[in-house]
Structure formats: C-alpha cells, structure tokens
Design a protein around this motif. Structure first.
Motif, PDB file in Angstrom:
ATOM      1  N   LEU A 263       0.816  -1.211   0.000  1.00 62.61           N
ATOM      2  CA  LEU A 263       0.000   0.000   0.000  1.00 62.61           C
ATOM      3  C   LEU A 263       0.853   1.267   0.000  1.00 62.61           C
TER       4      LEU A 263
ATOM      5  N   SER B 172       3.385   0.940  -3.604  1.00 58.41           N
ATOM      6  CA  SER B 172       2.828   0.711  -4.940  1.00 58.41           C
ATOM      7  C   SER B 172       2.578   1.985  -5.756  1.00 58.41           C
TER       8      SER B 172
ATOM      9  N   SER C 178      -2.630  -4.359  -2.818  1.00 58.49           N
ATOM     10  CA  SER C 178      -2.374  -3.056  -3.447  1.00 58.49           C
ATOM     11  C   SER C 178      -1.383  -3.198  -4.594  1.00 58.49           C
TER      12      SER C 178
END
Length: 124
Positions: free
Chosen positions: A24, A27, A58
């Motif tokens: 998260l 990315s 993610s």
C-alpha cells in the motif's frame, strides 16, 4: 524494507526492475513509473518482479491497472516472474497462484525472454 525501481531500455522495451516490498505504501511509486513511461511515449513495458520480496493486494492492483493502461493505449505489458523453484520469485508466484491472476499477464522467466532476447513465454 522499501521499494526501488530501476529503469532500463532493451530495444523497444522499457524494463522496470522492482525490488523490495510492493504494498500500500510503495505501490504508488510503481504506478508513477509506469505512467511516466507511457507519458514519454513508451508503450512496451516489462515489469521485472524477480526481486519483489512481498506483495499485497495493493501491489496486485497496480499491476492490473498497468495492464489496463497499456492495453488502452495499444501497448504491451509483460511480467518477469522467476520459475516457481527460484527462491527470489517464490513469494510472487504464490501470490499470483492464490489470487488466480497469472492468466491475466504475459509472464516470462527473465527480462531477456520478456524482451525477445531469450526463451519463449512461460505457460500459466
């Protein structure tokens, strides 16, 4: 661990070698790099995931979004995932297998194969 993205050119291909954790927090950097390549007119992109040690949903979402972006502009996206026996690639192979997303991508064992300099595509 953090994420590093190194860019190289191999013929018409832009190879983005991703190292570290694709999650998260990190990315968005991969998304930015793919968008920058497309904005620069490069439509053939290889994402080399050989050195990705961890990937969450993610990260998978960014890969799927990259596929969609390149497809929408007539480009090509290829992924490098080492053979399932390779220690470095085993995590990514498990993630792709568990989520059933490998079939969405053209997957190769190394960057040479992905850019046309080596053996053909791996089977799903």
């Amino acid at each position: 661990m953090t994420l590093a993205v190194d860019e190289a050119r191999r013929g018409v291909w832009t190879v983005l070698r991703i190292s570290g954790e694709l999650d998260l927090v990190t990315s968005p950097e991969v998304r930015r790099q793919v968008h920058a390549a497309v904005a620069a007119g490069r439509r053939d992109v290889v994402l080399d995931l050989s050195d990705v040690l961890f990937c969450d949903s993610s990260g998978i979402g960014v890969l799927i979004a990259a596929r969609r972006l390149l497809h929408s502009c007539g480009g090509r996206l290829r992924l490098v995932l080492p053979a399932s026996g390779a220690a470095e690639g085993s995590h990514m192979n498990r993630v792709f297998g568990a989520l059933g997303v490998r079939r969405l991508f053209e997957v190769y064992e190394n960057a040479g194969a992905a850019t046309g300099d080596g053996p053909e595509r791996l089977t799903a």
